[in-house]
Design a protein around this motif. Sequence first.
Motif, PDB file in Angstrom:
ATOM      1  N   ASP A 114      42.997  40.061  54.560  1.00  0.00           N
ATOM      2  CA  ASP A 114      44.325  39.342  54.975  1.00  0.00           C
ATOM      3  C   ASP A 114      44.689  38.272  54.458  1.00  0.00           C
ATOM      4  OD1 ASP A 114      46.396  39.683  56.742  1.00  0.00           O
ATOM      5  OD2 ASP A 114      45.486  38.601  58.376  1.00  0.00           O
ATOM      6  N   SER A 115      45.001  38.411  53.097  1.00  0.00           N
ATOM      7  CA  SER A 115      45.662  37.225  52.453  1.00  0.00           C
ATOM      8  C   SER A 115      46.567  37.792  51.251  1.00  0.00           C
ATOM      9  CB  SER A 115      44.394  36.396  51.949  1.00  0.00           C
ATOM     10  OG  SER A 115      44.987  35.325  51.312  1.00  0.00           O
ATOM     11  N   PRO A 116      47.482  36.897  50.872  1.00  0.00           N
ATOM     12  CA  PRO A 116      48.440  37.596  49.803  1.00  0.00           C
ATOM     13  C   PRO A 116      47.778  37.258  48.267  1.00  0.00           C
ATOM     14  CG  PRO A 116      49.098  35.335  50.439  1.00  0.00           C
ATOM     15  CD  PRO A 116      48.090  35.585  51.638  1.00  0.00           C
ATOM     16  N   VAL A 117      48.158  38.436  47.511  1.00  0.00           N
ATOM     17  CA  VAL A 117      47.466  38.356  46.230  1.00  0.00           C
ATOM     18  C   VAL A 117      48.381  38.367  45.179  1.00  0.00           C
ATOM     19  CG1 VAL A 117      45.054  39.311  46.684  1.00  0.00           C
ATOM     20  CG2 VAL A 117      47.078  40.806  46.160  1.00  0.00           C
ATOM     21  N   GLY A 118      48.452  37.911  44.222  1.00  0.00           N
ATOM     22  CA  GLY A 118      49.301  38.154  43.088  1.00  0.00           C
ATOM     23  C   GLY A 118      49.009  39.296  42.137  1.00  0.00           C
ATOM     24  N   GLY A 121      55.575  43.861  33.868  1.00  0.00           N
ATOM     25  CA  GLY A 121      56.029  42.804  33.387  1.00  0.00           C
ATOM     26  C   GLY A 121      56.678  41.746  34.516  1.00  0.00           C
ATOM     27  N   LYS A 122      56.361  41.988  35.722  1.00  0.00           N
ATOM     28  CA  LYS A 122      57.124  41.220  36.749  1.00  0.00           C
ATOM     29  C   LYS A 122      55.751  40.882  37.901  1.00  0.00           C
ATOM     30  CE  LYS A 122      60.085  41.127  40.677  1.00  0.00           C
ATOM     31  NZ  LYS A 122      61.179  42.007  41.386  1.00  0.00           N
ATOM     32  N   MET A 123      55.479  39.320  38.094  1.00  0.00           N
ATOM     33  CA  MET A 123      54.767  38.878  39.264  1.00  0.00           C
ATOM     34  C   MET A 123      55.380  39.026  40.514  1.00  0.00           C
ATOM     35  SD  MET A 123      51.845  37.577  39.156  1.00  0.00           S
ATOM     36  CE  MET A 123      50.705  36.837  39.818  1.00  0.00           C
ATOM     37  N   SER A 124      54.557  39.517  41.484  1.00  0.00           N
ATOM     38  CA  SER A 124      54.814  39.692  42.703  1.00  0.00           C
ATOM     39  C   SER A 124      53.681  39.286  43.554  1.00  0.00           C
ATOM     40  CB  SER A 124      55.369  41.014  43.291  1.00  0.00           C
ATOM     41  OG  SER A 124      56.414  41.537  42.356  1.00  0.00           O
ATOM     42  N   PHE A 125      53.871  39.112  44.763  1.00  0.00           N
ATOM     43  CA  PHE A 125      52.860  38.636  45.720  1.00  0.00           C
ATOM     44  C   PHE A 125      53.066  39.834  46.929  1.00  0.00           C
ATOM     45  CE2 PHE A 125      53.571  34.665  43.805  1.00  0.00           C
ATOM     46  CZ  PHE A 125      52.332  34.331  43.385  1.00  0.00           C
ATOM     47  N   THR A 126      51.859  40.322  47.388  1.00  0.00           N
ATOM     48  CA  THR A 126      51.623  41.187  48.419  1.00  0.00           C
ATOM     49  C   THR A 126      50.372  41.001  49.308  1.00  0.00           C
ATOM     50  OG1 THR A 126      52.039  43.520  48.792  1.00  0.00           O
ATOM     51  CG2 THR A 126      50.642  42.848  46.923  1.00  0.00           C
ATOM     52  N   PRO A 127      50.672  41.345  50.578  1.00  0.00           N
ATOM     53  CA  PRO A 127      49.193  41.120  51.332  1.00  0.00           C
ATOM     54  C   PRO A 127      48.106  41.939  50.765  1.00  0.00           C
ATOM     55  CG  PRO A 127      51.140  41.474  52.772  1.00  0.00           C
ATOM     56  CD  PRO A 127      51.727  41.896  51.437  1.00  0.00           C
ATOM     57  N   CYS A 128      46.952  41.349  50.772  1.00  0.00           N
ATOM     58  CA  CYS A 128      45.789  42.146  50.599  1.00  0.00           C
ATOM     59  C   CYS A 128      45.013  42.553  51.702  1.00  0.00           C
ATOM     60  CB  CYS A 128      44.694  41.491  49.560  1.00  0.00           C
ATOM     61  SG  CYS A 128      43.179  42.380  48.973  1.00  0.00           S
ATOM     62  N   LEU A 129      44.712  43.644  51.982  1.00  0.00           N
ATOM     63  CA  LEU A 129      44.304  44.046  53.280  1.00  0.00           C
ATOM     64  C   LEU A 129      42.749  44.249  53.480  1.00  0.00           C
ATOM     65  CD1 LEU A 129      46.979  46.673  54.114  1.00  0.00           C
ATOM     66  CD2 LEU A 129      46.932  44.199  54.743  1.00  0.00           C
ATOM     67  N   PRO A 151      57.069  45.781  47.411  1.00  0.00           N
ATOM     68  CA  PRO A 151      58.624  46.056  47.809  1.00  0.00           C
ATOM     69  C   PRO A 151      59.460  46.317  46.617  1.00  0.00           C
ATOM     70  CG  PRO A 151      58.083  43.536  48.005  1.00  0.00           C
ATOM     71  CD  PRO A 151      56.783  44.094  47.618  1.00  0.00           C
ATOM     72  N   GLY A 152      60.404  46.989  46.756  1.00  0.00           N
ATOM     73  CA  GLY A 152      61.435  47.206  45.671  1.00  0.00           C
ATOM     74  C   GLY A 152      61.399  48.720  45.185  1.00  0.00           C
ATOM     75  N   PRO A 153      62.127  49.072  44.224  1.00  0.00           N
ATOM     76  CA  PRO A 153      62.183  50.492  43.795  1.00  0.00           C
ATOM     77  C   PRO A 153      61.372  51.004  42.670  1.00  0.00           C
ATOM     78  CG  PRO A 153      63.547  48.932  42.366  1.00  0.00           C
ATOM     79  CD  PRO A 153      63.198  48.028  43.554  1.00  0.00           C
ATOM     80  N   ASN A 154      60.186  50.256  42.284  1.00  0.00           N
ATOM     81  CA  ASN A 154      59.193  50.811  41.639  1.00  0.00           C
ATOM     82  C   ASN A 154      57.737  50.393  41.963  1.00  0.00           C
ATOM     83  OD1 ASN A 154      60.849  51.273  39.319  1.00  0.00           O
ATOM     84  ND2 ASN A 154      60.977  48.947  38.771  1.00  0.00           N
ATOM     85  N   PRO A 155      57.637  51.454  43.074  1.00  0.00           N
ATOM     86  CA  PRO A 155      56.280  51.529  43.552  1.00  0.00           C
ATOM     87  C   PRO A 155      54.977  51.731  42.686  1.00  0.00           C
ATOM     88  CG  PRO A 155      57.281  53.307  44.236  1.00  0.00           C
ATOM     89  CD  PRO A 155      58.325  52.622  43.677  1.00  0.00           C
ATOM     90  N   ILE A 156      53.829  51.231  42.877  1.00  0.00           N
ATOM     91  CA  ILE A 156      52.922  51.471  41.959  1.00  0.00           C
ATOM     92  C   ILE A 156      52.344  52.979  42.346  1.00  0.00           C
ATOM     93  CG2 ILE A 156      50.449  50.929  41.682  1.00  0.00           C
ATOM     94  CD1 ILE A 156      50.836  47.889  42.648  1.00  0.00           C
ATOM     95  N   GLN A 157      52.291  53.694  41.044  1.00  0.00           N
ATOM     96  CA  GLN A 157      51.720  55.038  41.228  1.00  0.00           C
ATOM     97  C   GLN A 157      50.215  55.203  40.568  1.00  0.00           C
ATOM     98  OE1 GLN A 157      54.317  57.496  42.033  1.00  0.00           O
ATOM     99  NE2 GLN A 157      55.432  55.633  42.641  1.00  0.00           N
ATOM    100  N   GLU A 158      49.732  56.217  41.241  1.00  0.00           N
ATOM    101  CA  GLU A 158      48.235  56.619  40.959  1.00  0.00           C
ATOM    102  C   GLU A 158      48.158  56.744  39.304  1.00  0.00           C
ATOM    103  OE1 GLU A 158      46.489  60.037  42.391  1.00  0.00           O
ATOM    104  OE2 GLU A 158      47.636  59.924  44.509  1.00  0.00           O
ATOM    105  N   GLY A 159      47.151  56.086  38.869  1.00  0.00           N
ATOM    106  CA  GLY A 159      46.832  56.007  37.621  1.00  0.00           C
ATOM    107  C   GLY A 159      47.228  54.626  36.789  1.00  0.00           C
ATOM    108  N   GLU A 160      48.342  54.135  37.444  1.00  0.00           N
ATOM    109  CA  GLU A 160      48.690  53.100  36.663  1.00  0.00           C
ATOM    110  C   GLU A 160      47.861  51.690  36.805  1.00  0.00           C
ATOM    111  OE1 GLU A 160      53.607  53.014  36.451  1.00  0.00           O
ATOM    112  OE2 GLU A 160      52.816  52.858  38.475  1.00  0.00           O
TER     113      GLU A 160
END
Length: 111
Positions: free
Chosen positions: A15-19, A24-32, A45-54
Amino acid sequence: MQKEFRRKAPRRTYDSPVGILYRGKMSFTPCLQIGEGGALIAQLPGPNPIQEGESIVITIFFPVIGGVVSTAECVYFSEDNTVGLSFVDLGMDFKKKIREFVSRRKTIEAA
Protein backbone atom coordinates in the motif's frame (compact mmCIF):
# COMPACT_ATOMS: atom_id res chain seq x y z
CA MET A 1 -7.45 -11.65 -18.70
CA GLN A 2 -6.10 -13.62 -15.78
CA LYS A 3 -4.67 -17.07 -16.30
CA GLU A 4 -3.57 -19.61 -13.72
CA PHE A 5 -0.43 -18.30 -12.03
CA ARG A 6 1.30 -19.78 -9.01
CA ARG A 7 3.55 -17.60 -6.86
CA LYS A 8 6.88 -18.96 -5.73
CA ALA A 9 7.25 -16.58 -2.76
CA PRO A 10 4.75 -15.05 -0.32
CA ARG A 11 3.58 -11.47 -0.69
CA ARG A 12 2.38 -9.01 1.89
CA THR A 13 0.26 -5.88 1.72
CA TYR A 14 2.40 -2.88 0.84
CA ASP A 15 0.00 0.00 0.00
CA SER A 16 2.48 2.61 -1.20
CA PRO A 17 3.13 4.31 -4.55
CA VAL A 18 5.81 2.95 -6.86
CA GLY A 19 7.45 4.44 -9.93
CA ILE A 20 6.80 2.69 -13.25
CA LEU A 21 8.78 3.32 -16.42
CA TYR A 22 6.58 2.02 -19.24
CA ARG A 23 6.88 2.74 -22.94
CA GLY A 24 9.29 5.63 -22.22
CA LYS A 25 6.99 7.38 -19.73
CA MET A 26 7.42 7.54 -15.95
CA SER A 27 4.24 7.18 -13.88
CA PHE A 28 3.33 6.48 -10.29
CA THR A 29 0.74 3.94 -9.25
CA PRO A 30 -0.23 2.24 -5.99
CA CYS A 31 1.59 -0.97 -5.12
CA LEU A 32 -0.85 -3.26 -3.33
CA GLN A 33 1.33 -6.27 -2.52
CA ILE A 34 5.05 -7.00 -2.58
CA GLY A 35 7.21 -10.11 -2.35
CA GLU A 36 10.69 -11.17 -3.38
CA GLY A 37 9.32 -12.63 -6.61
CA GLY A 38 7.10 -9.76 -7.71
CA ALA A 39 4.41 -7.24 -6.94
CA LEU A 40 0.75 -6.47 -7.47
CA ILE A 41 0.14 -2.92 -8.68
CA ALA A 42 -2.84 -0.87 -9.80
CA GLN A 43 -3.12 -0.62 -13.58
CA LEU A 44 -1.64 2.58 -14.99
CA PRO A 45 -4.20 5.25 -15.86
CA GLY A 46 -4.59 6.26 -19.47
CA PRO A 47 -5.07 4.68 -22.86
CA ASN A 48 -2.07 2.28 -22.78
CA PRO A 49 -2.58 -0.33 -20.06
CA ILE A 50 0.21 -2.79 -19.31
CA GLN A 51 -0.39 -6.04 -21.18
CA GLU A 52 0.67 -9.62 -20.38
CA GLY A 53 4.26 -10.31 -21.41
CA GLU A 54 5.32 -6.66 -21.49
CA SER A 55 8.30 -5.44 -19.50
CA ILE A 56 8.44 -2.38 -17.27
CA VAL A 57 10.96 -0.90 -14.86
CA ILE A 58 9.66 -0.58 -11.30
CA THR A 59 11.12 1.60 -8.55
CA ILE A 60 10.05 0.76 -5.00
CA PHE A 61 11.03 2.65 -1.87
CA PHE A 62 11.14 0.87 1.49
CA PRO A 63 11.60 2.97 4.63
CA VAL A 64 14.25 0.64 6.11
CA ILE A 65 15.76 -0.85 2.95
CA GLY A 66 15.83 2.17 0.64
CA GLY A 67 15.19 2.15 -3.09
CA VAL A 68 14.89 -0.99 -5.19
CA VAL A 69 14.86 -0.82 -9.00
CA SER A 70 14.11 -3.84 -11.16
CA THR A 71 12.83 -4.85 -14.54
CA ALA A 72 9.55 -6.71 -14.18
CA GLU A 73 7.29 -8.59 -16.54
CA CYS A 74 3.51 -8.45 -16.50
CA VAL A 75 2.38 -12.02 -15.85
CA TYR A 76 -1.32 -11.17 -15.62
CA PHE A 77 -3.81 -8.36 -15.41
CA SER A 78 -7.30 -8.64 -14.06
CA GLU A 79 -10.69 -7.03 -14.41
CA ASP A 80 -10.31 -5.34 -11.02
CA ASN A 81 -7.65 -3.13 -12.63
CA THR A 82 -4.60 -4.78 -11.04
CA VAL A 83 -1.41 -6.03 -12.67
CA GLY A 84 0.68 -8.96 -11.42
CA LEU A 85 4.39 -8.42 -11.98
CA SER A 86 7.28 -10.85 -11.77
CA PHE A 87 10.73 -9.38 -11.09
CA VAL A 88 13.20 -10.24 -13.86
CA ASP A 89 16.59 -9.02 -12.66
CA LEU A 90 16.28 -8.41 -8.93
CA GLY A 91 19.66 -9.02 -7.25
CA MET A 92 19.98 -11.49 -4.39
CA ASP A 93 20.79 -8.68 -1.94
CA PHE A 94 17.46 -6.97 -2.73
CA LYS A 95 15.57 -10.29 -2.65
CA LYS A 96 16.93 -10.88 0.83
CA LYS A 97 15.91 -7.39 1.98
CA ILE A 98 12.40 -7.79 0.54
CA ARG A 99 12.13 -11.22 2.21
CA GLU A 100 13.05 -9.60 5.53
CA PHE A 101 10.48 -6.85 4.92
CA VAL A 102 7.77 -9.43 4.12
CA SER A 103 8.62 -11.47 7.23
CA ARG A 104 8.57 -8.37 9.42
CA ARG A 105 5.17 -7.30 8.01
CA LYS A 106 3.77 -10.79 8.62
CA THR A 107 4.79 -10.58 12.28
CA ILE A 108 3.29 -7.09 12.66
CA GLU A 109 0.01 -8.05 10.92
CA ALA A 110 -0.34 -11.15 13.13
CA ALA A 111 0.05 -9.09 16.34
